[in-house]
Design an enzyme around this catalytic site. Sequence first.
Site, PDB file in Angstrom:
ATOM      1  N   ASP A 138      27.910  35.364  45.513  1.00  0.00           N
ATOM      2  CA  ASP A 138      28.815  34.312  45.054  1.00  0.00           C
ATOM      3  C   ASP A 138      29.374  34.640  43.664  1.00  0.00           C
ATOM      4  O   ASP A 138      28.901  35.539  42.971  1.00  0.00           O
ATOM      5  CB  ASP A 138      28.047  32.990  45.023  1.00  0.00           C
ATOM      6  CG  ASP A 138      28.964  31.767  45.161  1.00  0.00           C
ATOM      7  OD1 ASP A 138      30.176  31.942  45.380  1.00  0.00           O
ATOM      8  OD2 ASP A 138      28.443  30.638  45.068  1.00  0.00           O
ATOM      9  N   GLU A 164      34.179  35.223  39.389  1.00  0.00           N
ATOM     10  CA  GLU A 164      35.438  34.786  38.739  1.00  0.00           C
ATOM     11  C   GLU A 164      35.221  34.197  37.355  1.00  0.00           C
ATOM     12  O   GLU A 164      36.176  33.830  36.695  1.00  0.00           O
ATOM     13  CB  GLU A 164      36.105  33.672  39.581  1.00  0.00           C
ATOM     14  CG  GLU A 164      36.150  33.904  41.061  1.00  0.00           C
ATOM     15  CD  GLU A 164      34.862  33.465  41.734  1.00  0.00           C
ATOM     16  OE1 GLU A 164      33.900  33.140  41.021  1.00  0.00           O
ATOM     17  OE2 GLU A 164      34.813  33.480  42.966  1.00  0.00           O
ATOM     18  N   ASP A 168      35.947  28.276  49.141  1.00  0.00           N
ATOM     19  CA  ASP A 168      35.459  26.914  49.370  1.00  0.00           C
ATOM     20  C   ASP A 168      36.557  25.964  49.806  1.00  0.00           C
ATOM     21  O   ASP A 168      36.956  25.070  49.056  1.00  0.00           O
ATOM     22  CB  ASP A 168      34.840  26.383  48.077  1.00  0.00           C
ATOM     23  CG  ASP A 168      33.704  27.267  47.567  1.00  0.00           C
ATOM     24  OD1 ASP A 168      33.184  28.077  48.351  1.00  0.00           O
ATOM     25  OD2 ASP A 168      33.337  27.130  46.388  1.00  0.00           O
TER      26      ASP A 168
END
Lengths: 663, 663
Positions: free
Chosen positions: A388, A391, A455
């Site tokens: 995950d 960013e 997401d």
Amino acid sequence: MLLEKTATGFTLSLDGCEILRHAADNPALFAGRGEERMDMYRGNFDIEDYVVERVALAHAEVEGDTIRLSNAPGQPVRLVLTVEGDSLLLAAPDASINRLWLRTVAGKDEHVWGGGEQMSYFDLRGRRFPLWTSEPGVGRDKTTEITFQSDVTGKAGGDYYNTNYPQPTYISSRRYALHVDTTAYAVFDFRRETFHEVEVWEVPEKIEFFAADTFRDLVGKLSLRFGRQPELPEWVYGGAIIGLKDGKTSFERLEKIRAAGVKVSGLWCEDWVGLRHTSFGARLFWDWVGNEERYPHLRQKIAELADENIRFLGYVNPYLCVDGSLFPEAEASGYFATDAEGKTALVDFGEFDCGVVDFTNPDAAAWFAERVIGENMLDYGLSGWMADFGEYLPIDVKLANGVDAKRMHNAWPTLWAEVNARAVASRGKTGEALFFMRAGYTGVQAHCPLLWGGDQSVDFSRHDGLVTVISGALSSGLLGNAYHHSDIGGYTSLFGNVRTAELLMRWAEMAAFTPVMRSHEGNRPRDNLQIDQDEVVLAHFARMTAIYVHLAPYLKVLSAEAAETGLPVQRPFFLHHEDDRATYAIQDAYLYGADLLVAPVWRAGETERTVYLPKGARWVHVWSGAAHEGGREVTVAAPLGQPPVFYRAGAAHEKLFADIGTL
Amino acid sequence: MLLEKTATGFTLSLDGCEILRHAADNPALFAGRGEERMDMYRGNFDIEDYVVERVALAHAEVEGDTIRLSNAPGQPVRLVLTVEGDSLLLAAPDASINRLWLRTVAGKDEHVWGGGEQMSYFDLRGRRFPLWTSEPGVGRDKTTEITFQSDVTGKAGGDYYNTNYPQPTYISSRRYALHVDTTAYAVFDFRRETFHEVEVWEVPEKIEFFAADTFRDLVGKLSLRFGRQPELPEWVYGGAIIGLKDGKTSFERLEKIRAAGVKVSGLWCEDWVGLRHTSFGARLFWDWVGNEERYPHLRQKIAELADENIRFLGYVNPYLCVDGSLFPEAEASGYFATDAEGKTALVDFGEFDCGVVDFTNPDAAAWFAERVIGENMLDYGLSGWMADFGEYLPIDVKLANGVDAKRMHNAWPTLWAEVNARAVASRGKTGEALFFMRAGYTGVQAHCPLLWGGDQSVDFSRHDGLVTVISGALSSGLLGNAYHHSDIGGYTSLFGNVRTAELLMRWAEMAAFTPVMRSHEGNRPRDNLQIDQDEVVLAHFARMTAIYVHLAPYLKVLSAEAAETGLPVQRPFFLHHEDDRATYAIQDAYLYGADLLVAPVWRAGETERTVYLPKGARWVHVWSGAAHEGGREVTVAAPLGQPPVFYRAGAAHEKLFADIGTL
């Protein structure tokens, strides 16, 4: 690349396609200086530029392969371009330049694709795309209540261009591609009729160009340039990866799911590291060690699942929480990015602080690969994980390599992918262990075997719902990311927006025609419908996994093709129908390989779907068997359970495809 | 103005205050070229600029009073500045320049005011202010649901800088003012620490500077430059102007209001022209003729009211509806702005179209003044009116004077004011007939006798409620607009937002301490509380009109002072306390003349108020009689009916002020 002098400038062409055209009164290059304001709020950025100067480099002197650019005749040279092969090398004798604008030639009817993984618009023409890895936003549409609420409560609403995975690369329908070698903030602006404008917040060392006779060849070239993924692991073809984060109850629920006929290849428990309870609800405990309180006898369980050909997958991200076991180890070795005073930079993730492992420090990267992913995850028995984030590199930390964090921010996803890939390779598991990422940037292709679309909201919305996954797959696929998939049912449930059975089913219908099927409970499992909570949904899901498994022989061919040619599994129609310009802007349907055409139902309440079928083939609707000549729109019935899918008449796997209708 | 040569540039100073400082490596001037996108939606504008070039005019050659600027030594002169008195004349030999940026010297602790009538921020420092007359927006705060809904449904939410009345003039706390002689789109940017940046979408012919030893003198100079208003008409002092738009029922309601003790100077019926029924509800009929169906025997009624010292006021705006009586007359004479094909340009105002009377055509302006305002309004018996709009000149119409409508857009409010003022003067009623405008621009001061603060929302919100009126009065007041007032109770009721009794009462409390008290039924009279619907509200309103009338002797002094010195009636504290820097940013309280300090309660539910009292005086709270030394904050009780008001001990009208407490 061909450089030709003109009366007051030059042209640059590649394979006969004119890309740059510069004249004193119509300059192609501008240089200047900007002062940016960048504010980060949990992965969402507020960025504004004050352009102090933007000056046309109007005067060009061409000599051999070199172009010397200045503001005017007799003025100092500010930028030197050198043609080298199909690239343009750039050098700026004027060190004050920190903004560069380049105009490329555009045609009126030209289409443009790429820009990384773009969720809202596949065809980029007519819009402006900042390229900066970030949270993609919730709702991503300033006209919706959800985006408004997200903006107001957390500056998190996003907009059409926000993406976990930007990349300064575009493909033009004029059959060339442009790539900027930079990790600086950049903007692609495709709003003008006669030119595109590339803006870079530095003078990049190189701009690369690619040309080919066909789009397929162009994609092949790009995939070689950026890196190709290995073939899918054999175990994935066994069925869906079931996402549960319910502690030991996950195993019981998996049994029920299997008993309902769902074909399962893996169990994915992101809570394998345990939970942290905050006022926002349960979060994962960001210390990457199996938690045998939440999952008693986990290694034993993993082995038992393996006996039934079910893999176990986990979760990791590049942060370490201050109260975890790994933090002190990393801090003692100086593996964290630091703050202005040289202390470990701490990032607040919502009632808990974390250190940022500094992957520009080779020792830190090696430690994370070996000690965290290698020992704690692979050796522990994990066959894959969500890798995950990527960013969130704060723009104000100090890094070991001494480069400004604003320049490393975009580089982070690829560094993160590399750490994961290195760990997998260290155990000889490349092409066997499967991790998936949402963040990306140039070069992520070489390391990350599978993208996931991030997401999405748990809805059918235009800019954050089911349909955005298709745009994400198609855009990233053109840049060499052969494998894409998404959270079945979406992820983000906020402000009372919750999953419907229809959404879960429509999403599963699409996922059956993607490289990997994976379910997710979402951010608020208790508030949202789960696949095992409704018999109709569960039966439908089981049937979709049967279709996925049925198509495995075909998917294996596509996977081999991807490894060999760089073609993605999910493809825009035009990759195989390039003379049919009507296909150039389609972003809500795709080819699954050359021979299956998938047009997911992506609006609520729809029971039929209209889709344009490309010219030059006959397309057979799998559910009715009706054949349609390409080159026109058709409307087909699309009740739940019958996703609009067509196969190309005469395809090698025609029989396999026709049998979908019997499942 | 003093021009001095420096090593690589020059400085410009006024009365010892350095305003421009130019050096080759720190230029004060930039020139370039932009391509704007401007979209209008019913007075709301969406404006974006693509700056193609912005080049520092780094090289300056100073000779006598003239400065010749170029990009670099030996390069063509692009801009010539000439010092003439306290002005800078500008000329651009380079005709391609359509953007100019000018940096003035800024101090770290400097405050800046002006920019026209600014509703959100009185102190402009730290923010950027586009100067373009438009609708001010509903809510004017992107974090509120009302603004979001307004944006989504009509692009009408607005932002902090949107205003009916912008003006490219600022006053610096360094005791100088700058004014740009332009009607082009402009931006004042006060976000930088060491400079302010003035952006103009043309090369203006002149930039004017003003300096004075005191802020009061500076305001006096500006008011002479832009024009001063006549004193208030004597009749206004008689009480409030009651706004009703209920047809003939208005007269009955007025009787009830008067019977409750309300002191009334005028009855204002904007529906005097009759109504038009649309799907949005009732609108006015935009044909400027008394409607004796809606108001039977109106002239007789006006005469009867006059017998009781009550004036009658109406409404007008610069449009004529296609189905009205005046439209054909104006069209036959060619008085309308035209479209690209030379036909009358029609503007859709929501189910009805109107022509735009072209005030750049002297005949059209004269016709509107004489035929419409003179004959139909003044001769008919009107003593005043709302002169609405002025902000809506479409940017794509053709005008008689041949100037681009984008350049005339900002000029329109002043042209509109001039038409009204000319009509009033033609009947010898200057200073007697009272019209009021929300739109403004440079020079509106010379023509418009009274501003009204536009269409606030019917609430206490920070950016569109009661408190914004104070900022509007203070900012416009510094630029020579001595008289300001507002709709008591606000105007805009949308999305279920309706007036409370508390709001109406708090607004009336403030209005009693402004030059004119005027009530308004708002855009949705039936959904919103009116002053005559609640006995408590009505009694409270009556008491506030008694205070207003009680203060008339003082207000007359202020009005005379305004005519003589240009000082506004409502003043920021610092006009009389300039050494007390703590007063420089206060925008929620004001001095009413030199001797009354008014701090309206502007938040819902508050029953006390904290206010800073300026140094160098003792301030007596009118309700308690308690005296406070200035230079600190005090908190006073402020129940409904006791607006926080203080008078300066020792003031000429001390007795009058003290007696407020007895009313």
